[in-house]
Scaffold this motif. Structure first.
Motif, mmCIF file in Angstrom:
data_model
loop_
_atom_site.group_PDB
_atom_site.id
_atom_site.type_symbol
_atom_site.label_atom_id
_atom_site.label_comp_id
_atom_site.label_asym_id
_atom_site.label_seq_id
_atom_site.Cartn_x
_atom_site.Cartn_y
_atom_site.Cartn_z
ATOM 1 N N PRO A 1 23.989 -10.601 -14.688
ATOM 2 C CA PRO A 1 24.174 -9.440 -15.576
ATOM 3 C C PRO A 1 23.990 -8.112 -14.839
ATOM 4 N N ALA A 2 23.470 -8.173 -13.606
ATOM 5 C CA ALA A 2 23.254 -6.947 -12.828
ATOM 6 C C ALA A 2 24.541 -6.413 -12.216
ATOM 7 N N TYR A 3 25.568 -7.255 -12.092
ATOM 8 C CA TYR A 3 26.801 -6.817 -11.431
ATOM 9 C C TYR A 3 27.559 -5.831 -12.305
ATOM 10 N N ARG A 4 27.929 -4.700 -11.717
ATOM 11 C CA ARG A 4 28.555 -3.622 -12.482
ATOM 12 C C ARG A 4 30.068 -3.544 -12.309
ATOM 13 N N GLY A 5 30.654 -4.496 -11.610
ATOM 14 C CA GLY A 5 32.089 -4.460 -11.412
ATOM 15 C C GLY A 5 32.462 -3.639 -10.193
ATOM 16 N N ASP A 6 33.785 -3.482 -9.989
ATOM 17 C CA ASP A 6 34.238 -2.840 -8.759
ATOM 18 C C ASP A 6 35.152 -1.644 -9.017
ATOM 19 N N ASN A 7 34.969 -0.990 -10.171
ATOM 20 C CA ASN A 7 35.826 0.169 -10.424
ATOM 21 C C ASN A 7 35.350 1.423 -9.692
ATOM 22 N N SER A 8 34.296 1.284 -8.895
ATOM 23 C CA SER A 8 33.902 2.302 -7.920
ATOM 24 C C SER A 8 33.077 1.613 -6.839
ATOM 25 N N ILE A 9 33.068 2.202 -5.651
ATOM 26 C CA ILE A 9 32.281 1.617 -4.560
ATOM 27 C C ILE A 9 30.797 1.717 -4.874
ATOM 28 N N ASP A 10 30.379 2.780 -5.544
ATOM 29 C CA ASP A 10 28.973 2.892 -5.949
ATOM 30 C C ASP A 10 28.583 1.755 -6.889
#
Length: 658
Positions: free
Chosen positions: A356-365
């Motif tokens: 659940p910690a993964y925020r996706g890859d729509n930004s490098i941050d």
């Protein structure tokens, strides 16, 4: 006769072999350096041995140096591609320039010459100098012979075993050129490394700029694990002695016995090194105050316990420099793949698809946030300062800065190919020491962490992937603690192999156990940028299933990045999609949201449809001239004492098909 001498390179060295050492001698003119007045002293031995050094380090030229050693794998890519991934394009050479020919015996011959001359003199007590140093330099040459044979083992498998210099007799030389089964070559390497370990010390003049006993222990564990893995995963193929179609004929090898031997030797050497507790501390910060990060780019690495061997560069006295730490600041014509970045765990120890910690890859941050420490430390952050020049009153960096948008459109030499920038090897004083793009930071060659990983993997292989022993558990905990990760059991429980894009999931086209895969994942993430990835993929036989594999980078088209490349004067978007004149990025319509560095220009592009693998590429072909000079009938290459590697033809410019 002279042709045989030139190409087989097994002859006595004589004066020609000594010229390589003369750079270190300041005593007599070259025409007076002979076997009779050389290799009698400690200094002679030291000079001869160091001249044979040939390790992966930063070259003295303008590029990213050793940090490019994982290029052309699923970890890193450049703007170009390797023909290894294009069946039919990697071809058999008629001949190769001697120093570039992987079959040549030049360095092996030099080691044999030294040992043939020096060992009788040493045993007779005829060499002057401190006995401990004399022994050490003898140990270095045993190591170097084993190291060079390991290169042959990786490329060719079966290889001639030559233990001494040979007389200039054609028939004897041709006979000596016969290839020996790979497991015997590996055992010979282990024997040389055992001799090296017996002679070498960890306390010698030159410090860790020279080979040490600990270095030999590490390399022994690497060699033993390599061969155990190869025999395990390539068993039943023509790339293992006794397998169906093996070109060496019949063999009485007991493969399971050999695997057990090599795994045992791996664990023995690795544990002797790992038990010294040499891992650097990871404070979790991204700067040179973090010993884990700093050890890869200090000017002097002698005080870094984890660095077993390193190369020193010198500004003031010799002006020996490199460009690696400078080229990192732009991208250096390389970049991590999306597939690699997704292999790093989240900080809860779970893969990106399970956390659940993964925020996706729509930004490098977002990609970096709440991920494990190694990804945070060793991958560039948008907008970060790249040196220690500080900020102005408005908070703007005074020095070099990694852009908010990575340099994906620029000349190949400097661009960040995938948008994911490498950070291991970055130094706080980049550009300060040498001016222009010269750097003087040291280059690590061997690192103790590998020994921990070698032992863990060998232990798991002993159980067929079912478990690891107590010592392996201790070592794995040390690696995980340093990476700021919870116990490995958390990762194993959350791992779904069907959701992993890592080639290391497979051996021989079949998934390995989740436990063994997690060990491979750990190795991949710990040894980032250090040049071990291709070796690992080959020994694991992890490439059988690679078909039309598309290398990808950052999310370009479904993120804010697509609007970040503007001409400062006109405001015009600098991104030119594939299909247009001057294309510099892949297109959304053709390739999807992720940047695909090999789908930018289609014309004359053999990897447009992705990477493809064929079995013959697990081994390197032997150039045709070696068959000609060892054939009883030069017009019939099948009369040679050599045999070509499986799948490769006996014809110049020939290639393996699909």
């Amino acid at each position: 006769m002279k042709t045989v001498h030139k190409h087989i390179l097994l002859l006595a060295v004589g004066l020609a072999g000594l010229t390589a050492c003369n750079d270190f001698l300041d005593r007599e003119p070259l025409d007076k350096v002979t076997p009779n007045n050389f290799l009698w002293t400690e200094d002679d031995l030291a000079s001869y041995a160091v001249k044979q050094y040939d390790f992966p380090t930063h070259p003295e030229k303008y590029n990213i140096g050793r940090w490019a050693d994982d290029n052309h794998t699923d970890n890193q890519v450049t703007s170009g591609y390797d023909n290894r991934w294009v069946p039919g394009q990697w071809r058999v050479s008629e001949s190769i320039k001697e120093d570039d020919d992987p079959w040549n015996f030049k360095k092996i011959r030099a080691a044999n010459y030294f040992l043939d001359i020096v060992m009788p003199r040493y045993n007779a007590g005829e060499i002057t100098g401190a006995d401990a140093n004399i022994k050490h330099y003898i140990g270095e040459v045993y190591f170097l012979r084993g190291w060079n044979y390991f290169s042959k083992l990786q490329k060719f498998g079966d290889f001639p075993i030559v233990k001494g210099v040979l007389p200039d007799e054609k028939e004897l030389l041709i006979e000596a050129s016969k290839r020996q089964p790979r497991h015997q070559v590996a055992r010979f390497i282990i024997s040389d490394l055992d001799s090296a370990i017996m002679f070498l010390s960890n306390q010698i003049p030159g410090g860790k700029n020279r080979i040490t006993r600990n270095t030999a222990l590490l390399v022994k564990s690497r060699v033993a694990l390599f061969e155990a893995s190869w025999l395990t995963y390539h068993k039943g193929t023509n790339r293992v002695p006794g397998g169906p179609g093996w070109p060496g004929g019949t063999s009485d090898i007991n493969i399971d016995q050999e695997i057990t031997y090599f795994l045992t030797e791996c664990k023995k050497a690795a544990s002797e090194l790992a038990d010294q507790g040499l891992l650097a501390e990871n404070t979790g910060t991204r700067g040179m105050d973090n010993p884990y990060f700093a050890q890869f780019s200090l000017e002097n690495m002698e005080g870094c316990p984890e660095i077993l061997m390193w190369r020193q560069y010198n500004k003031d006295e010799y002006n020996i420099a490199h460009g690696a730490t400078s080229y990192i600041t732009t991208g250096g014509n390389t970049g991590f793949t999306r597939q690699f970045v997704e292999t790093f765990l989240c900080n809860d120890g779970k893969p990106v698809y399970a956390s659940p910690a993964y925020r996706g890859d729509n930004s490098i941050d977002n990609v970096r946030t709440d991920r494990e420490s190694r990804l945070d430390i060793f991958m560039m952050k948008p907008g970060e300062a790249l040196d220690n020049r500080g900020v102005d009153a408005d908070g703007k960096n005074l020095g070099n800065t990694w852009g908010i948008a990575p340099l994906i459109v620029d000349i190949d030499e400097v661009k960040c190919v995938t948008g994911y920038g490498l950070r291991k090897g970055l130094a706080a004083d980049t550009y300060h020491k040498g001016g222009d793009q010269t750097s003087f930071e040291g280059c690590p060659v061997f690192r103790a962490a590998e020994a921990y990983l070698n032992y863990i993997e060998a232990s798991c292989m002993e159980t067929g992937g079912a478990g690891i022993d107590g010592k392996a558990q201790v070592y794995w905990k040390a690696i995980r603690d340093r990476a700021k990760l919870p116990d490995y059991s958390v990762t194993v429980a959350a791992t779904d192999l069907s959701k992993e894009s890592d080639w290391g999931v497979y051996s021989g086209g079949q998934p390995v156990s989740p436990l063994l895969y997690c060990i491979r994942r750990e190795r991949r993430c710990e040894m980032v940028e250090e040049g071990l990835r291709m070796m690992d993929l080959l020994r694991w036989r992890a490439l059988d299933q690679v078909r039309n594999y598309q290398v990808e980078g950052v999310n370009l088209w479904e993120s804010a990045l697509k609007d970040s490349y503007k001409d400062k004067t006109t405001g015009k978007n600098l991104l030119i999609e594939q299909g247009n004149d001057g294309a510099n990025v892949s297109s959304y319509a053709e390739s999807g949201k992720y940047l695909r560095p090999y789908q930018i220009v289609k014309k004359n592009n053999f990897v447009w449809d992705g990477y493809n693998w064929c079995d013959a590429h697990y081994l390197t072909p032997i150039a045709i001239n070696h068959f000609r000079i060892t054939a009883s009938n030069a017009d019939d290459l099948t009369t040679s004492t050599l045999y070509q590697n499986p799948g490769w033809p006996l014809e110049a410019n020939g290639a393996i098909g699909y």
